[in-house]
Write a protein that holds these residues in place. Structure first.
Motif, PDB file in Angstrom:
ATOM      1  N   ARG A  37      24.604  17.771  78.104  1.00  0.00           N
ATOM      2  CA  ARG A  37      24.157  17.264  76.806  1.00  0.00           C
ATOM      3  C   ARG A  37      22.927  16.370  76.985  1.00  0.00           C
ATOM      4  NH1 ARG A  37      28.222  13.875  73.026  1.00  0.00           N
ATOM      5  NH2 ARG A  37      28.152  12.534  74.866  1.00  0.00           N
ATOM      6  N   ASP A  55      19.725  18.277  77.380  1.00  0.00           N
ATOM      7  CA  ASP A  55      19.306  19.071  76.212  1.00  0.00           C
ATOM      8  C   ASP A  55      19.478  20.573  76.403  1.00  0.00           C
ATOM      9  OD1 ASP A  55      18.556  16.813  74.709  1.00  0.00           O
ATOM     10  OD2 ASP A  55      16.603  16.742  75.684  1.00  0.00           O
ATOM     11  N   THR A  56      20.552  20.974  77.056  1.00  0.00           N
ATOM     12  CA  THR A  56      20.854  22.398  77.091  1.00  0.00           C
ATOM     13  C   THR A  56      21.540  22.780  75.780  1.00  0.00           C
ATOM     14  OG1 THR A  56      23.041  22.091  78.096  1.00  0.00           O
ATOM     15  CG2 THR A  56      21.155  22.311  79.590  1.00  0.00           C
ATOM     16  N   PRO A  57      21.430  24.049  75.359  1.00  0.00           N
ATOM     17  CA  PRO A  57      22.035  24.452  74.089  1.00  0.00           C
ATOM     18  C   PRO A  57      23.551  24.405  74.141  1.00  0.00           C
ATOM     19  CG  PRO A  57      21.177  26.364  75.258  1.00  0.00           C
ATOM     20  CD  PRO A  57      20.695  25.151  76.004  1.00  0.00           C
ATOM     21  N   GLY A 101      26.503  20.950  76.405  1.00  0.00           N
ATOM     22  CA  GLY A 101      25.226  20.976  75.705  1.00  0.00           C
ATOM     23  C   GLY A 101      25.298  20.363  74.322  1.00  0.00           C
ATOM     24  N   VAL A 106      21.801  23.283  68.449  1.00  0.00           N
ATOM     25  CA  VAL A 106      20.423  23.678  68.161  1.00  0.00           C
ATOM     26  C   VAL A 106      20.406  24.214  66.745  1.00  0.00           C
ATOM     27  CG1 VAL A 106      18.505  25.189  68.791  1.00  0.00           C
ATOM     28  CG2 VAL A 106      19.994  24.243  70.582  1.00  0.00           C
ATOM     29  N   ARG A 151      21.317  27.875  65.274  1.00  0.00           N
ATOM     30  CA  ARG A 151      21.800  28.663  66.402  1.00  0.00           C
ATOM     31  C   ARG A 151      23.269  28.345  66.663  1.00  0.00           C
ATOM     32  NH1 ARG A 151      18.749  28.688  72.312  1.00  0.00           N
ATOM     33  NH2 ARG A 151      20.316  29.889  73.471  1.00  0.00           N
ATOM     34  N   PRO A 197      26.792  28.120  68.771  1.00  0.00           N
ATOM     35  CA  PRO A 197      27.053  27.820  70.179  1.00  0.00           C
ATOM     36  C   PRO A 197      27.201  29.098  71.009  1.00  0.00           C
ATOM     37  CG  PRO A 197      28.442  26.474  68.759  1.00  0.00           C
ATOM     38  CD  PRO A 197      27.781  27.490  67.878  1.00  0.00           C
ATOM     39  N   ALA A 219      23.144  32.707  75.048  1.00  0.00           N
ATOM     40  CA  ALA A 219      22.230  31.878  75.852  1.00  0.00           C
ATOM     41  C   ALA A 219      21.944  32.621  77.143  1.00  0.00           C
ATOM     42  CB  ALA A 219      22.830  30.506  76.156  1.00  0.00           C
ATOM     43  N   GLU A 276      18.358  28.905  80.441  1.00  0.00           N
ATOM     44  CA  GLU A 276      18.420  27.853  79.423  1.00  0.00           C
ATOM     45  C   GLU A 276      19.469  26.788  79.764  1.00  0.00           C
ATOM     46  OE1 GLU A 276      17.708  29.367  75.036  1.00  0.00           O
ATOM     47  OE2 GLU A 276      19.110  30.697  76.091  1.00  0.00           O
TER      48      GLU A 276
END
Length: 223
Positions: free
Chosen positions: A156, A159-161, A177, A180, A183, A185, A214, A218
């Motif tokens: 988190r 800043d990963t999705p 994460g 976004v 988007r 999860p 993902a 990413e």
């Protein structure tokens, strides 16, 4: 669903480091010295060099030597080069000291910026175990229960999705994460060790997992 809460557990890195110390150091002490020259998943680094890097990073934290750029690749390489003439036993002694003493210093950092260092130390221990041919290099029940929530928190902060992981043999899903906009999860289904490999950029040869929403790139927390 288990995941990083708004409240940081400042002593989680310490518990991980000390538990890893108790698991790793006996292995290192009994391993023949020539095996420390085996290559690891870290490009260009042997097991000895990975451990030298780990020891240097932790002792820098213990001694408060955290000048700007201290953990950049150039600084890491300089720390490893400084330890090239050292006997292996001295490197292992420094590593054991760092694993023992760094946790309280990390706990005292209010923003948690050093938490990822503790997780990285654990991942590097897996790099060495894998080089030695040890099973479950990035697993181990004793440390995995500590590493997974730290991985979730670090993912988190980096800043990963957002991703929801359904892990083999575990009843609770793990949330990693952050959201976004627009988007949904991502979803992961597989074992915990492979999840660690994905987020830390370790080899995935021979693994089996499902990842939707993902890409592996990413999700990297160490770039």
């Amino acid at each position: 669903m288990a995941g990083p809460s708004d409240g940081r557990d400042p002593w989680l890195p310490d518990r991980l480091l000390r538990t890893e110390r108790d698991a790793l150091m006996p292995l290192l002490r009994r391993t023949p010295e020539d095996r420390f020259e085996l290559r690891t998943a870290c490009p260009g680094w042997t097991a000895r060099q990975v451990l030298a890097h780990c020891a240097a990073a932790l002792v820098r934290i213990v001694e408060g030597r955290l000048e700007e750029g201290v953990f950049l690749p150039e600084a890491n390489a300089a720390d490893v080069a400084e330890r090239e003439p050292w006997p292996l036993a001295r490197i292992l002694d420094e590593l054991e000291r760092g694993l023992t003493e760094a946790g309280p210093v990390i706990a005292a950092t209010e923003d948690g910026t050093l938490d990822a260092v503790a997780l990285g130390e654990w991942v590097h221990a897996g790099d060495v175990r894998e080089a030695f041919g040890e099973p479950g290099a990035y697993g181990g029940a004793a440390t995995l229960d500590l590493a997974l929530p730290l991985l979730a928190a670090t993912s988190r902060r980096r800043d990963t999705p957002a991703l929801v992981a359904t892990l083999t043999g575990r009843s609770e899903q793990l949330a990693l994460g952050g959201p976004v906009e627009g988007r949904a999860p991502a979803r992961y289904r597989g074992d915990a060790e492979t999840l660690v490999r994905i987020y830390s950029g370790r080899p995935l040869v021979g693994t089996r997992y499902e990842l939707t929403g993902a890409t592996e790139q990413e999700l990297l927390i160490y770039r």
